[in-house]
Design a protein around this motif. Structure first.
Motif, PDB file in Angstrom:
ATOM      1  N   PHE A 166       0.981  -1.281  -0.024  1.00 43.96           N
ATOM      2  CA  PHE A 166      -0.185   0.113   0.057  1.00 43.96           C
ATOM      3  C   PHE A 166       0.806   1.221  -0.066  1.00 43.96           C
ATOM      4  CE2 PHE A 166      -2.317   3.475   2.076  1.00 43.96           C
ATOM      5  CZ  PHE A 166      -3.561   3.568   1.205  1.00 43.96           C
ATOM      6  N   GLU A 167       0.546   2.039  -1.055  1.00 40.00           N
ATOM      7  CA  GLU A 167       1.275   3.516  -1.065  1.00 40.00           C
ATOM      8  C   GLU A 167       0.631   4.573  -0.304  1.00 40.00           C
ATOM      9  OE1 GLU A 167       2.600   4.499  -4.730  1.00 40.00           O
ATOM     10  OE2 GLU A 167       3.334   2.257  -4.884  1.00 40.00           O
ATOM     11  N   TYR A 168       1.041   5.006   0.876  1.00 40.84           N
ATOM     12  CA  TYR A 168       0.304   6.113   1.506  1.00 40.84           C
ATOM     13  C   TYR A 168       0.599   7.342   1.167  1.00 40.84           C
ATOM     14  CZ  TYR A 168       0.186   2.625   5.726  1.00 40.84           C
ATOM     15  OH  TYR A 168      -0.311   1.522   6.322  1.00 40.84           O
ATOM     16  N   GLY A 169       1.522   7.499   0.360  1.00 44.11           N
ATOM     17  CA  GLY A 169       1.785   8.812  -0.672  1.00 44.11           C
ATOM     18  C   GLY A 169       0.759   9.208  -1.559  1.00 44.11           C
ATOM     19  N   ALA A 170       0.111   7.888  -2.413  1.00 45.49           N
ATOM     20  CA  ALA A 170      -0.691   8.030  -3.194  1.00 45.49           C
ATOM     21  C   ALA A 170      -1.983   8.238  -2.734  1.00 45.49           C
ATOM     22  CB  ALA A 170      -1.150   6.642  -3.971  1.00 45.49           C
ATOM     23  N   LEU A 171      -2.292   7.822  -1.141  1.00 41.36           N
ATOM     24  CA  LEU A 171      -3.433   8.131  -0.482  1.00 41.36           C
ATOM     25  C   LEU A 171      -3.490   9.669   0.020  1.00 41.36           C
ATOM     26  CD1 LEU A 171      -6.026   7.541   1.316  1.00 41.36           C
ATOM     27  CD2 LEU A 171      -4.473   7.279   3.233  1.00 41.36           C
ATOM     28  N   ALA A 172      -2.431  10.110   0.182  1.00 43.61           N
ATOM     29  CA  ALA A 172      -2.149  11.507   0.638  1.00 43.61           C
ATOM     30  C   ALA A 172      -2.414  12.625  -0.843  1.00 43.61           C
ATOM     31  CB  ALA A 172      -0.665  11.920   1.087  1.00 43.61           C
ATOM     32  N   ASP A 173      -2.000  11.990  -1.865  1.00 43.79           N
ATOM     33  CA  ASP A 173      -2.356  12.905  -3.116  1.00 43.79           C
ATOM     34  C   ASP A 173      -3.880  12.809  -3.254  1.00 43.79           C
ATOM     35  OD1 ASP A 173       0.166  13.254  -3.610  1.00 43.79           O
ATOM     36  OD2 ASP A 173       0.565  11.666  -4.914  1.00 43.79           O
ATOM     37  N   VAL A 174      -4.651  11.734  -3.005  1.00 42.09           N
ATOM     38  CA  VAL A 174      -6.089  11.684  -3.160  1.00 42.09           C
ATOM     39  C   VAL A 174      -6.713  12.659  -2.065  1.00 42.09           C
ATOM     40  CG1 VAL A 174      -8.200  10.420  -2.829  1.00 42.09           C
ATOM     41  CG2 VAL A 174      -6.177   9.372  -4.110  1.00 42.09           C
ATOM     42  N   LEU A 175      -6.386  12.559  -0.955  1.00 45.09           N
ATOM     43  CA  LEU A 175      -7.018  13.651   0.375  1.00 45.09           C
ATOM     44  C   LEU A 175      -6.729  15.055  -0.100  1.00 45.09           C
ATOM     45  CD1 LEU A 175      -6.101  11.604   3.357  1.00 45.09           C
ATOM     46  CD2 LEU A 175      -8.394  11.613   2.256  1.00 45.09           C
ATOM     47  N   ILE A 176      -5.481  15.212  -0.807  1.00 42.96           N
ATOM     48  CA  ILE A 176      -4.984  16.560  -1.021  1.00 42.96           C
ATOM     49  C   ILE A 176      -5.978  17.249  -2.013  1.00 42.96           C
ATOM     50  CG2 ILE A 176      -3.381  18.281  -2.176  1.00 42.96           C
ATOM     51  CD1 ILE A 176      -1.085  16.328  -0.576  1.00 42.96           C
ATOM     52  N   ASP A 177      -6.092  16.416  -3.078  1.00 43.08           N
ATOM     53  CA  ASP A 177      -7.236  16.835  -4.242  1.00 43.08           C
ATOM     54  C   ASP A 177      -8.576  16.861  -3.735  1.00 43.08           C
ATOM     55  OD1 ASP A 177      -5.126  16.829  -6.136  1.00 43.08           O
ATOM     56  OD2 ASP A 177      -5.596  14.944  -6.908  1.00 43.08           O
ATOM     57  N   GLU A 178      -9.134  16.164  -2.835  1.00 42.22           N
ATOM     58  CA  GLU A 178     -10.498  16.133  -2.310  1.00 42.22           C
ATOM     59  C   GLU A 178     -10.635  17.220  -1.497  1.00 42.22           C
ATOM     60  OE1 GLU A 178     -13.239  14.356  -3.021  1.00 42.22           O
ATOM     61  OE2 GLU A 178     -11.934  13.591  -4.644  1.00 42.22           O
ATOM     62  N   VAL A 179      -9.805  17.494  -0.741  1.00 46.95           N
ATOM     63  CA  VAL A 179      -9.795  18.771   0.214  1.00 46.95           C
ATOM     64  C   VAL A 179     -10.034  19.887  -0.726  1.00 46.95           C
ATOM     65  CG1 VAL A 179      -8.719  20.278   2.008  1.00 46.95           C
ATOM     66  CG2 VAL A 179      -8.955  17.709   2.216  1.00 46.95           C
ATOM     67  N   LYS A 180      -9.095  20.251  -1.631  1.00 44.60           N
ATOM     68  CA  LYS A 180      -8.828  21.343  -2.425  1.00 44.60           C
ATOM     69  C   LYS A 180     -10.479  21.487  -3.237  1.00 44.60           C
ATOM     70  CE  LYS A 180      -6.240  24.539  -4.174  1.00 44.60           C
ATOM     71  NZ  LYS A 180      -5.851  25.622  -3.264  1.00 44.60           N
ATOM     72  N   ASP A 181     -10.880  20.266  -3.916  1.00 45.62           N
ATOM     73  CA  ASP A 181     -12.214  20.366  -4.538  1.00 45.62           C
ATOM     74  C   ASP A 181     -13.404  20.709  -3.579  1.00 45.62           C
ATOM     75  OD1 ASP A 181     -10.810  19.728  -6.659  1.00 45.62           O
ATOM     76  OD2 ASP A 181     -11.438  17.582  -6.731  1.00 45.62           O
ATOM     77  N   LEU A 182     -13.494  20.228  -2.293  1.00 46.60           N
ATOM     78  CA  LEU A 182     -14.664  20.245  -1.453  1.00 46.60           C
ATOM     79  C   LEU A 182     -14.620  21.604  -0.708  1.00 46.60           C
ATOM     80  CD1 LEU A 182     -14.547  16.533  -0.100  1.00 46.60           C
ATOM     81  CD2 LEU A 182     -16.178  17.576  -1.801  1.00 46.60           C
ATOM     82  N   VAL A 183     -13.394  22.130  -0.378  1.00 45.87           N
ATOM     83  CA  VAL A 183     -13.424  23.269   0.496  1.00 45.87           C
ATOM     84  C   VAL A 183     -12.707  24.408  -0.285  1.00 45.87           C
ATOM     85  CG1 VAL A 183     -14.335  22.211   2.600  1.00 45.87           C
ATOM     86  CG2 VAL A 183     -11.686  22.396   2.079  1.00 45.87           C
ATOM     87  N   GLY A 184     -11.730  24.113  -1.243  1.00 47.09           N
ATOM     88  CA  GLY A 184     -10.978  25.049  -1.573  1.00 47.09           C
ATOM     89  C   GLY A 184      -9.674  25.574  -0.858  1.00 47.09           C
ATOM     90  N   CYS A 185      -9.330  24.909  -0.215  1.00 44.64           N
ATOM     91  CA  CYS A 185      -8.234  24.769   0.992  1.00 44.64           C
ATOM     92  C   CYS A 185      -6.853  23.721   0.593  1.00 44.64           C
ATOM     93  CB  CYS A 185      -8.371  24.744   2.218  1.00 44.64           C
ATOM     94  SG  CYS A 185      -9.556  25.984   3.096  1.00 44.64           S
ATOM     95  N   ASP A 186      -5.702  24.292   0.918  1.00 46.77           N
ATOM     96  CA  ASP A 186      -4.595  23.337   0.912  1.00 46.77           C
ATOM     97  C   ASP A 186      -4.820  22.442   1.868  1.00 46.77           C
ATOM     98  OD1 ASP A 186      -3.602  24.588  -1.513  1.00 46.77           O
ATOM     99  OD2 ASP A 186      -2.347  25.844  -0.433  1.00 46.77           O
ATOM    100  N   LEU A 187      -4.177  21.336   1.713  1.00 46.56           N
ATOM    101  CA  LEU A 187      -4.024  20.147   2.627  1.00 46.56           C
ATOM    102  C   LEU A 187      -2.430  19.723   2.763  1.00 46.56           C
ATOM    103  CD1 LEU A 187      -5.102  18.100   4.856  1.00 46.56           C
ATOM    104  CD2 LEU A 187      -5.386  16.453   2.807  1.00 46.56           C
ATOM    105  N   VAL A 188      -2.043  19.907   3.864  1.00 44.70           N
ATOM    106  CA  VAL A 188      -0.348  19.458   3.889  1.00 44.70           C
ATOM    107  C   VAL A 188      -0.175  18.686   5.090  1.00 44.70           C
ATOM    108  CG1 VAL A 188       0.299  22.095   3.060  1.00 44.70           C
ATOM    109  CG2 VAL A 188      -0.028  21.580   5.539  1.00 44.70           C
ATOM    110  N   GLU A 189       0.833  17.974   5.250  1.00 43.78           N
ATOM    111  CA  GLU A 189       1.071  17.086   6.238  1.00 43.78           C
ATOM    112  C   GLU A 189       1.433  17.947   7.576  1.00 43.78           C
ATOM    113  OE1 GLU A 189       4.071  13.207   6.923  1.00 43.78           O
ATOM    114  OE2 GLU A 189       4.578  14.714   5.455  1.00 43.78           O
ATOM    115  N   ARG A 190       0.706  17.251   8.640  1.00 49.10           N
ATOM    116  CA  ARG A 190       0.787  18.232   9.996  1.00 49.10           C
ATOM    117  C   ARG A 190       2.307  18.427  10.275  1.00 49.10           C
ATOM    118  NH1 ARG A 190      -2.450  15.920  14.197  1.00 49.10           N
ATOM    119  NH2 ARG A 190      -4.210  16.761  12.826  1.00 49.10           N
ATOM    120  N   ASP A 191       3.262  17.434  10.125  1.00 46.21           N
ATOM    121  CA  ASP A 191       4.453  17.979  10.630  1.00 46.21           C
ATOM    122  C   ASP A 191       5.397  18.267   9.599  1.00 46.21           C
ATOM    123  OD1 ASP A 191       3.918  16.860  13.135  1.00 46.21           O
ATOM    124  OD2 ASP A 191       4.023  14.794  12.586  1.00 46.21           O
TER     125      ASP A 191
END
Length: 161
Positions: A6-31
């Protein structure tokens, strides 16, 4: 995700795109160690990367993970509004279906919607967030030797004697 583990980086890419599409904000790794984004923005942290769902061999294993999603802002109401908008959007059947069909990601639960504000040197960073429980399948495949044929003739002869 891929034919390997499983590739966690690919999951992060999907989440980044979804957050941008749904609320128009950037999503970054917490740390994330780079420069801070302009407010408002979201952070994510995979707090529990692997929860075994069932006892199963490695091939195509279903597992669950928990991702903490947090909206950061200089205004508490703005952080709450955006976090709630994302929270509700991720609960919608349309978004859940899209993630499941297009990416093989199942949202199994969304909980712990709460205030996560923190004091930073001279002021507070207003944070509101929730925990996203996801189920995914690991594409890892292990070639396991199989038995193609068993000869029972010798066993039958010995049992008859």
């Amino acid at each position: 995700m891929t034919d390997g583990s499983f590739e966690y980086g690919a999951l992060a890419d999907v989440l980044i795109d979804e957050v941008k599409d749904l609320v128009g904000c950037d999503l970054v790794e917490r740390d994330f160690s780079g420069p801070q984004r302009a407010y408002p923005f979201f952070t994510y942290k995979i707090t529990t990367p692997y929860i075994q769902v069932m006892e199963q061999m490695n091939n195509g294993e279903l597992f669950e993970m928990v991702v903490s999603m947090t909206c950061c802002s200089d205004n508490s109401i703005k952080a709450q509004d955006l976090a709630m908008r994302l929270f509700k959007s991720l609960k919608s059947e349309e978004v859940r279906r899209k993630l499941r069909l297009n990416h093989g990601i199942v949202i199994s639960d969304i909980d712990s919607f709460d205030n996560r504000s923190v004091f930073q040197s001279v002021s507070y960073e207003r944070r509101t967030g929730f925990d996203l429980h996801l189920r995914v399948v690991d594409g890892f495949h292990e070639d396991v030797p199989t038995i193609d044929k068993i000869n029972l003739d010798n066993l039958n002869k010995e049992a008859a004697q």
